[in-house]
Scaffold this motif. Structure first.
Motif, PDB file in Angstrom:
ATOM      1  N   ASP A 108     -10.030  11.893  10.906  1.00  0.00           N
ATOM      2  CA  ASP A 108     -10.602  12.354   9.629  1.00  0.00           C
ATOM      3  C   ASP A 108      -9.033  12.791   8.734  1.00  0.00           C
ATOM      4  O   ASP A 108      -8.673  13.719   9.147  1.00  0.00           O
ATOM      5  CB  ASP A 108     -11.252  13.344   9.713  1.00  0.00           C
ATOM      6  N   LEU A 109      -8.468  11.808   8.083  1.00  0.00           N
ATOM      7  CA  LEU A 109      -7.086  12.209   7.768  1.00  0.00           C
ATOM      8  C   LEU A 109      -6.897  13.248   6.716  1.00  0.00           C
ATOM      9  O   LEU A 109      -6.052  14.101   6.700  1.00  0.00           O
ATOM     10  CB  LEU A 109      -6.508  10.872   7.230  1.00  0.00           C
ATOM     11  N   PRO A 110      -7.942  13.453   5.834  1.00  0.00           N
ATOM     12  CA  PRO A 110      -7.780  14.741   5.026  1.00  0.00           C
ATOM     13  C   PRO A 110      -7.940  15.865   5.713  1.00  0.00           C
ATOM     14  O   PRO A 110      -7.350  17.009   5.349  1.00  0.00           O
ATOM     15  CB  PRO A 110      -9.002  14.360   4.099  1.00  0.00           C
ATOM     16  N   ALA A 111      -8.620  15.748   6.918  1.00  0.00           N
ATOM     17  CA  ALA A 111      -8.831  17.121   7.970  1.00  0.00           C
ATOM     18  C   ALA A 111      -7.272  17.330   8.709  1.00  0.00           C
ATOM     19  O   ALA A 111      -6.892  18.379   8.627  1.00  0.00           O
ATOM     20  CB  ALA A 111      -9.848  16.839   8.853  1.00  0.00           C
ATOM     21  N   GLU A 112      -6.677  16.126   8.892  1.00  0.00           N
ATOM     22  CA  GLU A 112      -5.401  16.224   9.599  1.00  0.00           C
ATOM     23  C   GLU A 112      -4.491  17.051   8.533  1.00  0.00           C
ATOM     24  O   GLU A 112      -3.523  17.723   8.772  1.00  0.00           O
ATOM     25  CB  GLU A 112      -4.713  14.823   9.869  1.00  0.00           C
ATOM     26  N   ALA A 113      -4.368  16.467   7.267  1.00  0.00           N
ATOM     27  CA  ALA A 113      -3.682  17.144   6.117  1.00  0.00           C
ATOM     28  C   ALA A 113      -3.879  18.646   5.898  1.00  0.00           C
ATOM     29  O   ALA A 113      -2.868  19.189   5.818  1.00  0.00           O
ATOM     30  CB  ALA A 113      -3.599  16.105   5.045  1.00  0.00           C
ATOM     31  N   LYS A 143       0.811  -1.203  -0.036  1.00  0.00           N
ATOM     32  CA  LYS A 143      -0.010   0.089  -0.028  1.00  0.00           C
ATOM     33  C   LYS A 143       0.821   1.183  -0.161  1.00  0.00           C
ATOM     34  O   LYS A 143       0.457   2.309   0.157  1.00  0.00           O
ATOM     35  CB  LYS A 143      -0.985  -0.112   1.227  1.00  0.00           C
ATOM     36  N   ALA A 144       2.097   1.063  -0.138  1.00  0.00           N
ATOM     37  CA  ALA A 144       3.064   2.375   0.075  1.00  0.00           C
ATOM     38  C   ALA A 144       2.588   3.569  -0.985  1.00  0.00           C
ATOM     39  O   ALA A 144       2.550   3.067  -2.324  1.00  0.00           O
ATOM     40  CB  ALA A 144       4.480   1.938  -0.295  1.00  0.00           C
ATOM     41  N   PRO A 145       2.590   4.556  -0.701  1.00  0.00           N
ATOM     42  CA  PRO A 145       2.021   5.763  -1.863  1.00  0.00           C
ATOM     43  C   PRO A 145       3.533   5.957  -2.348  1.00  0.00           C
ATOM     44  O   PRO A 145       4.605   5.748  -1.955  1.00  0.00           O
ATOM     45  CB  PRO A 145       1.703   6.994  -0.707  1.00  0.00           C
ATOM     46  N   LEU A 175      -2.228   9.645   3.106  1.00  0.00           N
ATOM     47  CA  LEU A 175      -1.622  10.887   3.407  1.00  0.00           C
ATOM     48  C   LEU A 175      -0.417  10.963   2.953  1.00  0.00           C
ATOM     49  O   LEU A 175       0.318  11.884   2.652  1.00  0.00           O
ATOM     50  CB  LEU A 175      -1.323  11.103   4.841  1.00  0.00           C
ATOM     51  N   GLY A 176       0.038  10.009   1.931  1.00  0.00           N
ATOM     52  CA  GLY A 176       1.306   9.777   0.970  1.00  0.00           C
ATOM     53  C   GLY A 176       2.295   9.927   1.720  1.00  0.00           C
ATOM     54  O   GLY A 176       3.401  10.299   1.467  1.00  0.00           O
ATOM     55  N   ARG A 224      -3.154  -2.797   9.636  1.00  0.00           N
ATOM     56  CA  ARG A 224      -4.096  -2.345   8.488  1.00  0.00           C
ATOM     57  C   ARG A 224      -4.324  -0.861   8.490  1.00  0.00           C
ATOM     58  O   ARG A 224      -4.264  -0.207   7.479  1.00  0.00           O
ATOM     59  CB  ARG A 224      -5.170  -3.074   8.589  1.00  0.00           C
ATOM     60  N   GLY A 225      -4.517  -0.389   9.766  1.00  0.00           N
ATOM     61  CA  GLY A 225      -4.815   0.775  10.089  1.00  0.00           C
ATOM     62  C   GLY A 225      -3.771   1.968   9.907  1.00  0.00           C
ATOM     63  O   GLY A 225      -3.795   2.978   9.231  1.00  0.00           O
ATOM     64  N   LEU A 226      -2.476   1.568  10.214  1.00  0.00           N
ATOM     65  CA  LEU A 226      -1.207   2.283   9.729  1.00  0.00           C
ATOM     66  C   LEU A 226      -1.023   2.442   8.126  1.00  0.00           C
ATOM     67  O   LEU A 226      -0.534   3.348   7.750  1.00  0.00           O
ATOM     68  CB  LEU A 226      -0.003   1.882  10.531  1.00  0.00           C
ATOM     69  N   ALA A 227      -0.918   0.994   7.583  1.00  0.00           N
ATOM     70  CA  ALA A 227      -0.680   1.099   6.088  1.00  0.00           C
ATOM     71  C   ALA A 227      -1.851   1.914   5.442  1.00  0.00           C
ATOM     72  O   ALA A 227      -1.657   2.643   4.271  1.00  0.00           O
ATOM     73  CB  ALA A 227      -0.883  -0.428   5.776  1.00  0.00           C
ATOM     74  N   ASP A 228      -2.978   1.794   5.777  1.00  0.00           N
ATOM     75  CA  ASP A 228      -4.152   2.669   5.172  1.00  0.00           C
ATOM     76  C   ASP A 228      -3.847   4.090   5.419  1.00  0.00           C
ATOM     77  O   ASP A 228      -3.983   4.699   4.513  1.00  0.00           O
ATOM     78  CB  ASP A 228      -5.490   2.172   5.801  1.00  0.00           C
ATOM     79  N   ALA A 229      -3.603   4.618   6.379  1.00  0.00           N
ATOM     80  CA  ALA A 229      -3.225   5.971   7.067  1.00  0.00           C
ATOM     81  C   ALA A 229      -2.169   6.546   6.250  1.00  0.00           C
ATOM     82  O   ALA A 229      -2.208   7.448   5.372  1.00  0.00           O
ATOM     83  CB  ALA A 229      -3.151   6.232   8.158  1.00  0.00           C
ATOM     84  N   CYS A 230      -1.187   5.819   6.079  1.00  0.00           N
ATOM     85  CA  CYS A 230       0.079   6.283   5.380  1.00  0.00           C
ATOM     86  C   CYS A 230      -0.365   6.478   3.984  1.00  0.00           C
ATOM     87  O   CYS A 230       0.450   7.335   3.191  1.00  0.00           O
ATOM     88  CB  CYS A 230       1.392   5.344   5.593  1.00  0.00           C
TER      89      CYS A 230
END
Length: 765
Positions: A635-640, A75-77, A552-553, A543-549
């Motif tokens: 909300d990761l887009p909000a964090e970005a 899942k690496a961006p 947010l790239g 899974r949570g960390l892979a999805d989050a990274c």
């Protein structure tokens, strides 16, 4: 090992196939031992058994976690900044102008319980060498610590020893300790977490790899001599559950010598600068076993080692003990024969012992297909003849069963809504002070004052600010910021969301310094992988960390898994510690957390959305001893978007201070900013309880310069970040007003609550 073990050669192994071997005592399962015999076509020698036992241990092989860790790569961006990813000693990222940084975090949990000072000290030494082996100069360290209840006798034994070990080793190396975490909880009693992070800087062309190319090249062991300390230490200690029986079997913990490590650092950097090595590996967990198998596997696949040549501080050591020793401050280099004299001369200049112990060999096509060929001799007899890749890369991989525990529903159903909330301003005031004094929230100066934060002169932000920041060069203003975060309460309630929240908080802390987050490292601390409930926590967390990274790239560059963090059948709360690295073009633009006298009159803005979210909160734990419900939404887009606002506010010079909201919510953030700068603030809120104690994610408070309010609100509007003006910097108190009243807390009273917790316990000892 008995004296007769010296005579266990390949020839005797072939002729005595039924000789009993202590593989179970070395942590190997029946089927693992059977597989070794299948690989070799015979029983292993004692030395070969030593190699496979440590290299296939949980700590070294990741045999229970590999199937889940793969998604960090899958899942690496796409990220052009990533120069070296997972699989090497540490990840490397581009930071501009031809420079790169390498960073990584690892655990030394179990050794730090057995012998706190040396366990923590050698944890620092080990992570520093990981950074060094990438070709980088280490420039800073951090640590993330968790202990049992603050007043528990075992905590009073372990914490001071851990802190003294970290400070002793780091201070002697001359590396600034720029931040980290300090937490407490009943689940860490008997199993503290000691996670150490190091960051280094290098030029792109200086990157070094763990490989042994070129048949005929020499294998050189340099640094300290090899002794009996730490034989099987990290690999064995970190691969078994603590219980009464295992405590009696624990091997000795490694002993560190930071002065030798400082010489080793300077010597290695000079060797790199003179281009005298073609491959390099440090000796940490699994010692010579790890260095030889990994270097051989990363090169031609062939290597011949004469164990007699390994410099010993105890002449009685057997081959098995030499291979399993985890004596510190040692490195292994691959050197071209024509450069060997120069290599030795440089080591001599730094008074570093260096010894040729073998050479790189070529392998036949048949040997390459089997995984290469590593041969080791002892007094002329062959004691090891194995395919190195089978030890380093082809160990067992387990699909451990995992299942959501039945009690998880009950835990989540028991939300904080049933807890009594403060009904008066006096109760609100008293609970603000209680939360400020809570272990894990309170002032950590008792710990951090033992660390040198400013040695080397490039530190521009350090504890207690949201993130640490250092210049990457003395003659330039570009810098990097780092933060580590983890919340075992959140992850206990929901491993997937809790890990995303840990990542989000570290991301936010870096952004709050004015830097832009770039990459991630992690140290995943969990209980026994043989427990399906623990493996469910781990699977959900990764899974949570892979999805989050991915979202947010920010790629995962590497890290560490620490299993078996439990005493008997009682596991710690799952505690993934996430480290985020960011880059800032000009460190002079940085943001600090303090409300200072020169910010008097600045308007305070609350960014983000506050909800009634108190599941897993400090308030629930401190006031009611409660853990239940659901953690805050993430909300990761909000964090970005928030990160862009904070970085922009720093770059454009419109903010005077910024502080993220996390543990303890707005109450803690405002109190800390006021105390750190010696200047109070006045705020007005609608629902004081939720406003003060909610731990909703994606929020920060910013003190905006009086002439920049319009520019700041436009910046927030452009990025879609909610921004509410809630008050003003000034005065000598934290003043809170709401529609039905309010209360004040003088700065002196805030400090009394905040600063007295740790000294009252540890100074009393």
């Amino acid at each position: 090992m008995p004296e007769t073990a010296r005579l266990d050669t390949v020839r005797t192994a072939e002729s005595t196939p039924e000789t009993p071997q202590p593989y179970a005592e070395l942590g190997m399962a029946d089927d693992e031992y059977a597989r070794v015999r299948e690989i070799l076509g015979r029983r292993p020698t004692s030395a070969e058994l030593a190699i496979y036992s440590v290299m296939w241990s949980e700590h070294c092989s990741y045999k229970s976690s590999k199937v889940h860790l793969r998604q960090f790569g899958e899942k690496a961006p796409e990220n052009d900044a990533l120069l070296v990813g997972m699989g090497e000693n540490a990840g490397v990222v581009d930071v501009g102008d031809g420079h790169a940084v390498t960073f990584k975090i690892e655990s030394h949990n179990h050794p730090s319980y057995v012998e706190p000072h040396q366990g923590a000290a050698t944890g620092v030494g080990g992570i520093v060498r990981d950074i060094l082996t990438m070709g980088a100069r280490p420039i800073a360290v951090m640590d993330a610590l968790r202990f049992g209840p603050i007043d528990a006798p075992d905590t009073r034994r372990v914490l001071p020893g851990v802190v003294s070990g970290i400070s002793f080793y780091g201070n002697c190396l001359g590396l600034p300790n720029i931040g980290g975490e300090l937490g407490f909880g009943a689940g860490y009693a008997g199993n503290p977490l000691v996670n150490a992070l190091c960051v280094g800087v290098l030029k792109h062309e200086d990157i070094k790899l763990a490989q042994a190319p070129g048949p005929g090249n020499k294998v050189v062991l340099f640094g300290s001599t090899t002794g009996p300390d730490g034989i099987g230490g990290a690999s064995v200690l970190a691969s078994a559950t603590f219980d009464d029986e295992s405590q009696a079997k624990r091997p000795s913990v490694q002993v560190g010598d930071p002065f030798m490590e400082k010489l080793l650092i300077e010597c290695s950097l000079e060797l790199f600068a003179e281009d005298l090595v073609v491959g390099i590996q440090d000796l940490g967990a699994a010692g010579v076993s790890c260095a030889t198998t990994e270097l051989a596997a990363g090169g031609t696949g062939g290597m011949r080692i004469e164990l007699d040549r390994v410099p010993l501080r105890d002449s009685r050591l057997t081959p098995e003990e030499i291979l399993m020793s985890e004596s510190q401050e040692r490195m292994m280099a691959i050197v071209e024969p024509g450069r060997l004299d120069d290599f030795m001369a440089t080591c001599g200049k730094w008074n570093i012992l260096a010894t040729v112990i073998g050479e790189v060999t070529d392998v036949t096509a048949e040997e390459a297909a089997r995984g290469g060929r590593l041969v080791m001799t002892w007094h002329g007899e062959t004691v090891v003849d194995l395919p190195p890749r089978t030890a380093s890369d082809e160990g067992p991989v387990y699909q451990r069963p995992y299942a959501r525990p039945a009690h998880q529903d009950d835990l989540q159903a028991d939300g904080p809504g049933r807890l009594d909330r403060p009904k008066t301003d006096d109760e609100l005031r008293e609970q603000v002070l209680r939360v400020l004094a809570a272990p894990g929230v309170c002032d950590a100066t008792w710990v951090t004052q033992q660390y040198d934060r400013y040695v080397m002169g490039n530190t521009v932000l350090a504890t207690p600010h949201d993130g640490g920041m250092v210049r990457i060069r003395e003659d330039a203003d570009r810098g990097i910021a780092l933060a580590t975060d983890g919340n075992g309460r959140y992850t206990r309630l929901d491993p997937y969301t809790g890990t995303r929240l840990a990542f989000a908080e570290a991301y936010r802390n870096v952004a709050a310094t004015g830097a832009r987050p770039l990459a991630v490292t992690n140290c995943l601390n969990f209980g026994s992988p043989e427990d399906p409930a623990v493996m469910w926590q781990f699977a959900e967390s990764t899974r949570g960390l892979a999805d989050a990274c991915q979202e947010l790239g920010t790629p995962v560059t590497g890290g560490n898994v620490s299993f078996y963090n439990q005493t008997g059948d009682v596991a710690i709360n799952p505690t993934p510690v996430i480290g985020v690295l960011g880059v800032i073009d000009d460190v002079n633009d940085r943001l600090a957390t303090a409300f200072t006298p020169d910010t008097d009159g600045a308007k305070i803005f609350l960014l983000g959305t506050t909800r009634d979210e108190l599941g897993g909160s400090v308030w629930a734990e401190t006031v009611h001893g409660h853990l239940g419900g659901l953690p805050p939404e993430v909300d990761l887009p909000a964090e970005a978007a928030l990160g862009e606002v904070l970085a922009g506010a720093a770059e454009y010079g419109v903010a005077a201070a910024a502080h993220d909201l996390s543990d303890g919510g707005l109450a803690v953030a405002l109190a800390e900013s006021a105390m750190r700068g010696g200047t109070g603030c006045s705020v007005r809120v609608d629902d004081p309880f939720v406003a003060l104690f909610s731990e909703s994610a994606g929020r920060a408070v910013v003190a905006v310069r009086p002439d920049a309010e319009a520019a700041f609100t436009e910046l927030c509007r452009r990025h879609g970040v909610p921004a509410a003006e809630i008050g003003t910097v000034g005065g000598r108190a934290l003043s809170v007003r709401h529609p039905d009243g309010g209360f004040d807390i003088e700065l002196a009273d805030l400090r009394t609550a905040y600063e007295s917790t740790l000294p009252s316990v540890f100074d009393a000892d």
